[in-house]
Write an enzyme that holds these catalytic residues in place. Sequence first.
Site, PDB file in Angstrom:
ATOM      1  N   SER A   1       0.683  -1.421   0.042  1.00 34.85           N
ATOM      2  CA  SER A   1       0.072  -0.060  -0.077  1.00 34.85           C
ATOM      3  C   SER A   1       0.659   1.353   0.080  1.00 34.85           C
ATOM      4  O   SER A   1       1.581   1.552  -1.028  1.00 34.85           O
ATOM      5  CB  SER A   1      -0.960  -0.246   1.323  1.00 34.85           C
ATOM      6  OG  SER A   1      -1.855   0.900   1.255  1.00 34.85           O
TER       7      SER A   1
ATOM      8  N   GLU B   1     -11.233   6.119   8.035  1.00 37.02           N
ATOM      9  CA  GLU B   1      -9.937   6.762   8.860  1.00 37.02           C
ATOM     10  C   GLU B   1      -9.659   8.027   8.308  1.00 37.02           C
ATOM     11  O   GLU B   1      -9.989   8.292   7.184  1.00 37.02           O
ATOM     12  CB  GLU B   1      -8.976   5.660   8.708  1.00 37.02           C
ATOM     13  CG  GLU B   1      -9.294   4.353   9.344  1.00 37.02           C
ATOM     14  CD  GLU B   1      -8.163   3.440   9.442  1.00 37.02           C
ATOM     15  OE1 GLU B   1      -7.483   3.183  10.470  1.00 37.02           O
ATOM     16  OE2 GLU B   1      -7.515   3.023   8.331  1.00 37.02           O
ATOM     17  N   ALA B   2      -9.081   8.822   9.329  1.00 35.49           N
ATOM     18  CA  ALA B   2      -8.557  10.106   8.712  1.00 35.49           C
ATOM     19  C   ALA B   2      -7.826  10.074   7.662  1.00 35.49           C
ATOM     20  O   ALA B   2      -7.782  10.997   6.641  1.00 35.49           O
ATOM     21  CB  ALA B   2      -7.942  10.941   9.872  1.00 35.49           C
TER      22      ALA B   2
ATOM     23  N   ARG C   1       0.952   5.783  19.627  1.00 35.05           N
ATOM     24  CA  ARG C   1       0.746   4.431  19.192  1.00 35.05           C
ATOM     25  C   ARG C   1       1.765   3.579  18.449  1.00 35.05           C
ATOM     26  O   ARG C   1       2.371   4.448  17.669  1.00 35.05           O
ATOM     27  CB  ARG C   1      -0.678   4.122  18.757  1.00 35.05           C
ATOM     28  CG  ARG C   1      -1.046   4.719  17.407  1.00 35.05           C
ATOM     29  CD  ARG C   1      -2.516   4.544  16.996  1.00 35.05           C
ATOM     30  NE  ARG C   1      -2.390   3.280  16.104  1.00 35.05           N
ATOM     31  CZ  ARG C   1      -2.003   3.025  14.919  1.00 35.05           C
ATOM     32  NH1 ARG C   1      -1.585   3.797  14.285  1.00 35.05           N
ATOM     33  NH2 ARG C   1      -1.990   1.708  14.595  1.00 35.05           N
TER      34      ARG C   1
HETATM   35  C1  G16 Z   1      -3.451   0.192   6.448  1.00 37.89           C
HETATM   36  C2  G16 Z   1      -4.524  -0.127   7.216  1.00 37.89           C
HETATM   37  C3  G16 Z   1      -5.228   1.046   7.848  1.00 37.89           C
HETATM   38  C4  G16 Z   1      -4.362   1.837   8.585  1.00 37.89           C
HETATM   39  C5  G16 Z   1      -2.973   1.999   7.974  1.00 37.89           C
HETATM   40  C6  G16 Z   1      -2.130   2.833   8.742  1.00 37.89           C
HETATM   41  O1  G16 Z   1      -3.407   1.013   5.492  1.00 37.89           O
HETATM   42  O2  G16 Z   1      -5.436  -0.811   6.253  1.00 37.89           O
HETATM   43  O3  G16 Z   1      -6.417   0.788   8.284  1.00 37.89           O
HETATM   44  O4  G16 Z   1      -4.833   3.070   8.911  1.00 37.89           O
HETATM   45  O5  G16 Z   1      -2.410   0.835   7.429  1.00 37.89           O
HETATM   46  O6  G16 Z   1      -1.756   1.757   9.957  1.00 37.89           O
HETATM   47  P1  G16 Z   1      -0.698   2.184  11.274  1.00 37.89           P
HETATM   48  O7  G16 Z   1      -0.771   3.653  11.526  1.00 37.89           O
HETATM   49  O8  G16 Z   1      -0.911   0.947  12.099  1.00 37.89           O
HETATM   50  O9  G16 Z   1       0.727   1.905  10.309  1.00 37.89           O
HETATM   51  P2  G16 Z   1      -2.898   0.718   4.178  1.00 37.89           P
HETATM   52  O10 G16 Z   1      -3.581   1.849   3.128  1.00 37.89           O
HETATM   53  O11 G16 Z   1      -1.446   0.990   4.136  1.00 37.89           O
HETATM   54  O12 G16 Z   1      -3.334  -0.757   3.880  1.00 37.89           O
END
Ligand code: G16
Length: 544
Positions: free
Chosen positions: A69, A382-383, A507
């Site tokens: 992603s 999510e934001a 976090r």
């Molecule tokens: C993934 C998750 C999202 C999350 C993001 C960041 O997004 O699918 O729900 O908000 O990671 O997560 P963290 O702050 O735990 O690193 P994506 O778009 O990278 O698949």
Amino acid sequence: ENHDQAILAASAKHPVVPLEKGRIYTYGTAGFRMKADLLDGITFRVGLLASLRSRKQNSRAIGVMITASHNPAADNGVKIVDPLGDMLEQEWEHYATALVNAPSDEKLVEVYNRLAADLKIDLTAPAKVVYGRDTRPSGHTLIAALADALDATNTEAVDFKILTTPQLHYLVRATNSEGTPLAYGTPSEVGYYEKLAEAFGRAMRGRKINGPLVVDCANGVGGPKLNEFLKYLPKEKYNLDITVVNDDVLRPEILNLDCGADFVKTRQRAPPHPKPQPGVRSCSLDGDADRLIYYWVDPDSGFVMLDGDRISSLAASFIGDLVESAGLRDELRIGVVQTAYANGASTTYITQHLKLPVICTPTGVKHLHHVAQGYDIGVYFEANGHGTVLFSPDALQAFRKTQPQSPAQKEALDTLAALADLINQTVGDAISDMLMVEVILAHKKWTLRDWAMTYTDLPNRLVRVEVGNKDLFQTTDAERRLLRPEGAQEEIDQAVRKYKEARAFARASGTENACRVYAEAATRSEANELAERVARIIERYGSL
Ligand code: G16
């Protein structure tokens, strides 16, 4: 049937790189995600789990997506999609972790058989796994590891090649529902485009789009897929004028580099390339096209961003009004789901102005999705721009079966039904969400400025903090407070007390080896200052 020998032989070709003592690989916010060269053995083992999951789920198809992603080009990741297109059931994340951390090929076979026995899985039943990957070059070899696992477990494999993440989610649900009364769509990439294009036409109801739109695709898979999709939309009919930029997927190193939804959201600025044109409506997708952020550069006030909270409140307000016009207000429960990252002003707007309930969950769309399913219409974002709107079977039934008493009521019911088809029901989908936003703005005859005027964001700042071991940081209260390391939360509280209307939390990221700090306050400089203070606290505790 016994897969032991086949798994042993295949596993020898896909070893898992051992971690330093005391550390294990875990199925995180979005599956396993790390440097691509660590993922070969992990992907193989995820393949084993996907086959078990399919057999446990009455041989329905399970999805596997290979993507990292928004992460840099050198990373990759692997995650499992459940039969209805939503994320893997959480209990199974532990099984994934157990398989991946088995210390040898023999132990791996043991864990595999133990899971099958404990979960009463019939290993002779048919199994099916459908899979896809984003444009990262490493995806190619990881797919080969996955295919070896499916082969060793006698699992039917369907390779959909390069896809956006939400397309794979769509395909899983479409595959499993084909030929049933709940058929979700034709299980092909073309089926996805046709379904969305048709629903978009019904939702627009003759309205026109208000001005050109530049779409930044983060040099990821969204670029080619959006270009393909545009062929299905009659441009003149809707006054659709989309320019796709940052859609170069031939140079892997520029994926997510200084562009894309994550860049725009965290840096709070437009991508420098191509040079932003003042006043032009713009939006950014992320590397696998499941996040969406809108923005424009205002000749007077500079950069203005419309993030996931804005999309959420826009959708909730529009859909809430339609439900009212449809005469279904007393029948259908609408709710909004956010995370701790939601701007405080958005939460106030939704609860006080729209008078809708808001629930806060930990980060990760799987958490939001689950809570949103508790409503007839559950709006979750999510934001960072990742989200969607879920409609319950009761809601869909009400849109179809309610006898309209006026043309306005009929229009509202038809528009709701069209939105339910346009909006991806399996997971957040940037392309589908973008069409939803365009429909709403066209109905309201709103510019991005009108949209931005609904409320004023509290100034905020997001900081990424590198720490030795992020697993030291444990949270509670939907990630709004730290439980560990001991003492850290007290220091954060002290820092927050120094500012007016302030809030901050820290976090551990579930997708990167780092902690994230979020702060908001009455002014920009105070939000920045508070974020820096908290970041320093985290740095200090992270190095203890
Ligand atoms: C993934 C998750 C999202 C999350 C993001 C960041 O997004 O699918 O729900 O908000 O990671 O997560 P963290 O702050 O735990 O690193 P994506 O778009 O990278 O698949």
